[in-house]
Design an enzyme around this catalytic site. Structure first.
Site, mmCIF file in Angstrom:
data_model
loop_
_atom_site.group_PDB
_atom_site.id
_atom_site.type_symbol
_atom_site.label_atom_id
_atom_site.label_comp_id
_atom_site.label_asym_id
_atom_site.label_seq_id
_atom_site.Cartn_x
_atom_site.Cartn_y
_atom_site.Cartn_z
ATOM 1 C CG HIS A 113 12.157 -44.424 24.113
ATOM 2 N ND1 HIS A 113 13.391 -44.273 24.169
ATOM 3 C CD2 HIS A 113 11.536 -43.843 24.943
ATOM 4 C CE1 HIS A 113 13.696 -43.535 25.233
ATOM 5 N NE2 HIS A 113 12.718 -43.302 25.729
ATOM 6 C CD GLU A 163 15.351 -46.326 19.548
ATOM 7 O OE1 GLU A 163 16.562 -45.851 19.393
ATOM 8 O OE2 GLU A 163 14.163 -45.642 20.079
ATOM 9 C CB CYS A 169 18.075 -44.532 25.461
ATOM 10 S SG CYS A 169 16.748 -45.471 25.644
ATOM 11 C CB CYS A 202 16.100 -48.245 22.737
ATOM 12 S SG CYS A 202 14.594 -47.214 22.918
#
Length: 162
Positions: free
Chosen positions: A53, A55, A83, A86
Protein backbone atom coordinates in the site's frame (compact mmCIF):
# COMPACT_ATOMS: atom_id res chain seq x y z
CA UNK A 1 -0.68 27.56 -2.38
CA UNK A 2 -0.83 26.43 1.20
CA UNK A 3 1.39 23.66 2.55
CA UNK A 4 -1.43 21.08 2.82
CA UNK A 5 -2.34 21.44 -0.86
CA UNK A 6 1.31 21.48 -1.94
CA UNK A 7 2.04 18.12 -0.33
CA UNK A 8 -1.30 16.58 -1.34
CA UNK A 9 -0.39 17.44 -4.94
CA UNK A 10 2.82 15.45 -4.37
CA UNK A 11 0.74 12.54 -3.09
CA UNK A 12 -1.42 12.83 -6.22
CA UNK A 13 1.74 12.51 -8.35
CA UNK A 14 2.37 9.21 -6.59
CA UNK A 15 -1.24 8.14 -7.22
CA UNK A 16 -0.74 8.79 -10.93
CA UNK A 17 2.21 6.38 -10.91
CA UNK A 18 -0.09 3.68 -9.56
CA UNK A 19 -2.70 4.56 -12.19
CA UNK A 20 -0.10 4.14 -14.95
CA UNK A 21 0.64 0.63 -13.64
CA UNK A 22 -3.05 -0.26 -13.66
CA UNK A 23 -3.16 -0.14 -9.86
CA UNK A 24 -5.83 1.58 -7.77
CA UNK A 25 -4.44 5.14 -7.76
CA UNK A 26 -3.54 5.90 -4.18
CA UNK A 27 -0.49 7.98 -3.33
CA UNK A 28 1.26 9.08 -0.17
CA UNK A 29 4.11 11.32 0.97
CA UNK A 30 5.59 11.82 4.42
CA UNK A 31 6.98 15.22 5.37
CA UNK A 32 9.47 16.11 8.09
CA UNK A 33 10.65 19.70 8.64
CA UNK A 34 9.10 20.76 5.33
CA UNK A 35 10.92 18.07 3.32
CA UNK A 36 9.49 14.91 1.78
CA UNK A 37 11.25 11.96 3.37
CA UNK A 38 9.06 9.14 2.09
CA UNK A 39 6.93 8.51 -1.00
CA UNK A 40 4.73 5.61 -1.94
CA UNK A 41 1.97 4.47 -4.23
CA UNK A 42 -0.24 1.43 -4.41
CA UNK A 43 1.55 -1.58 -5.97
CA UNK A 44 -0.37 -4.59 -4.60
CA UNK A 45 -0.98 -6.27 -7.97
CA UNK A 46 2.41 -5.32 -9.40
CA UNK A 47 4.30 -6.67 -6.38
CA UNK A 48 1.76 -9.43 -5.70
CA UNK A 49 1.96 -8.34 -2.07
CA UNK A 50 -0.88 -7.43 0.29
CA UNK A 51 1.43 -5.01 2.11
CA UNK A 52 2.27 -2.89 -0.94
CA UNK A 53 0.00 0.00 0.00
CA UNK A 54 1.10 3.59 -0.57
CA UNK A 55 1.32 4.37 3.14
CA UNK A 56 3.36 1.28 4.04
CA UNK A 57 5.88 2.00 1.27
CA UNK A 58 6.17 5.64 2.33
CA UNK A 59 6.58 4.67 6.01
CA UNK A 60 9.36 2.21 5.12
CA UNK A 61 11.21 4.85 3.09
CA UNK A 62 10.75 7.54 5.74
CA UNK A 63 12.00 5.19 8.48
CA UNK A 64 15.14 4.45 6.48
CA UNK A 65 15.70 8.17 5.89
CA UNK A 66 15.19 9.01 9.58
CA UNK A 67 17.16 5.99 10.79
CA UNK A 68 14.36 5.16 13.23
CA UNK A 69 10.99 3.44 13.26
CA UNK A 70 9.54 6.41 15.14
CA UNK A 71 8.32 9.10 12.76
CA UNK A 72 7.45 11.69 15.38
CA UNK A 73 6.92 15.22 14.10
CA UNK A 74 6.12 13.85 10.63
CA UNK A 75 2.98 14.49 8.61
CA UNK A 76 1.60 11.85 6.26
CA UNK A 77 -0.41 13.02 3.23
CA UNK A 78 -2.54 10.37 1.54
CA UNK A 79 -5.01 10.66 -1.32
CA UNK A 80 -7.47 8.14 0.18
CA UNK A 81 -8.40 7.51 3.80
CA UNK A 82 -6.20 4.69 5.16
CA UNK A 83 -7.40 1.11 5.59
CA UNK A 84 -7.09 -0.69 8.93
CA UNK A 85 -3.60 -1.99 8.15
CA UNK A 86 -2.25 1.41 7.15
CA UNK A 87 -3.99 3.26 9.99
CA UNK A 88 -2.41 0.77 12.40
CA UNK A 89 1.02 1.26 10.83
CA UNK A 90 0.61 5.04 11.08
CA UNK A 91 -0.13 4.78 14.81
CA UNK A 92 2.68 2.25 15.35
CA UNK A 93 5.18 4.55 13.63
CA UNK A 94 4.12 7.50 15.82
CA UNK A 95 3.32 9.80 12.89
CA UNK A 96 2.07 13.07 14.36
CA UNK A 97 -0.44 14.19 11.72
CA UNK A 98 -2.39 12.61 8.86
CA UNK A 99 -3.84 14.69 6.02
CA UNK A 100 -6.36 12.87 3.82
CA UNK A 101 -7.87 13.69 0.46
CA UNK A 102 -10.90 11.48 -0.24
CA UNK A 103 -12.75 9.48 2.38
CA UNK A 104 -13.25 5.73 1.93
CA UNK A 105 -16.74 4.75 3.14
CA UNK A 106 -16.17 1.06 2.28
CA UNK A 107 -12.84 0.48 4.02
CA UNK A 108 -11.64 3.66 5.71
CA UNK A 109 -10.23 3.57 9.21
CA UNK A 110 -9.52 7.26 9.63
CA UNK A 111 -13.12 8.18 10.40
CA UNK A 112 -15.43 6.39 7.94
CA UNK A 113 -15.85 2.86 9.34
CA UNK A 114 -13.46 3.13 12.27
CA UNK A 115 -11.17 5.86 13.47
CA UNK A 116 -8.02 4.02 14.48
CA UNK A 117 -6.00 7.23 14.04
CA UNK A 118 -7.69 9.08 16.89
CA UNK A 119 -8.60 6.27 19.32
CA UNK A 120 -7.87 7.42 22.85
CA UNK A 121 -7.48 3.77 23.91
CA UNK A 122 -4.12 3.59 22.09
CA UNK A 123 -0.95 5.08 23.55
CA UNK A 124 -0.56 7.31 20.48
CA UNK A 125 -3.06 9.26 18.39
CA UNK A 126 -2.53 11.25 15.22
CA UNK A 127 -3.96 14.65 14.51
CA UNK A 128 -6.20 14.28 11.45
CA UNK A 129 -7.21 16.68 8.70
CA UNK A 130 -9.71 15.51 6.11
CA UNK A 131 -10.81 16.71 2.69
CA UNK A 132 -7.63 18.36 1.36
CA UNK A 133 -7.97 18.45 -2.46
CA UNK A 134 -10.84 15.99 -2.01
CA UNK A 135 -12.28 16.58 -5.48
CA UNK A 136 -8.97 15.85 -7.23
CA UNK A 137 -8.31 12.81 -5.04
CA UNK A 138 -11.81 11.45 -5.69
CA UNK A 139 -11.65 12.20 -9.43
CA UNK A 140 -8.55 10.09 -10.08
CA UNK A 141 -10.21 7.13 -8.33
CA UNK A 142 -13.49 7.62 -10.18
CA UNK A 143 -11.67 7.83 -13.53
CA UNK A 144 -9.74 4.65 -12.74
CA UNK A 145 -12.81 2.62 -11.80
CA UNK A 146 -14.83 3.92 -14.74
CA UNK A 147 -12.05 2.83 -17.14
CA UNK A 148 -11.77 -0.52 -15.32
CA UNK A 149 -15.51 -1.20 -15.72
CA UNK A 150 -15.30 -0.41 -19.46
CA UNK A 151 -12.25 -2.64 -19.86
CA UNK A 152 -13.96 -5.48 -17.99
CA UNK A 153 -17.09 -5.18 -20.17
CA UNK A 154 -15.00 -5.26 -23.34
CA UNK A 155 -13.07 -8.33 -22.14
CA UNK A 156 -16.31 -10.09 -21.24
CA UNK A 157 -17.82 -9.31 -24.65
CA UNK A 158 -14.65 -10.53 -26.38
CA UNK A 159 -14.83 -13.86 -24.49
CA UNK A 160 -18.48 -14.30 -25.43
CA UNK A 161 -17.66 -13.73 -29.12
CA UNK A 162 -14.72 -16.06 -29.23
Amino acid sequence: MDKQKKYMKEALKQARKAYELGEVPIGCVIVYEDKIIGRGYNRRNTDKNTLSHAEITAINKASKKMGDWRLENCTLYVTLEPCQMCAGAIIQSRITKVVMGAMNPKAGCGGSILNILEMEEFNHQAEVERGVLEEECSAILQDFFKALRIRNRLEKAKKQEG
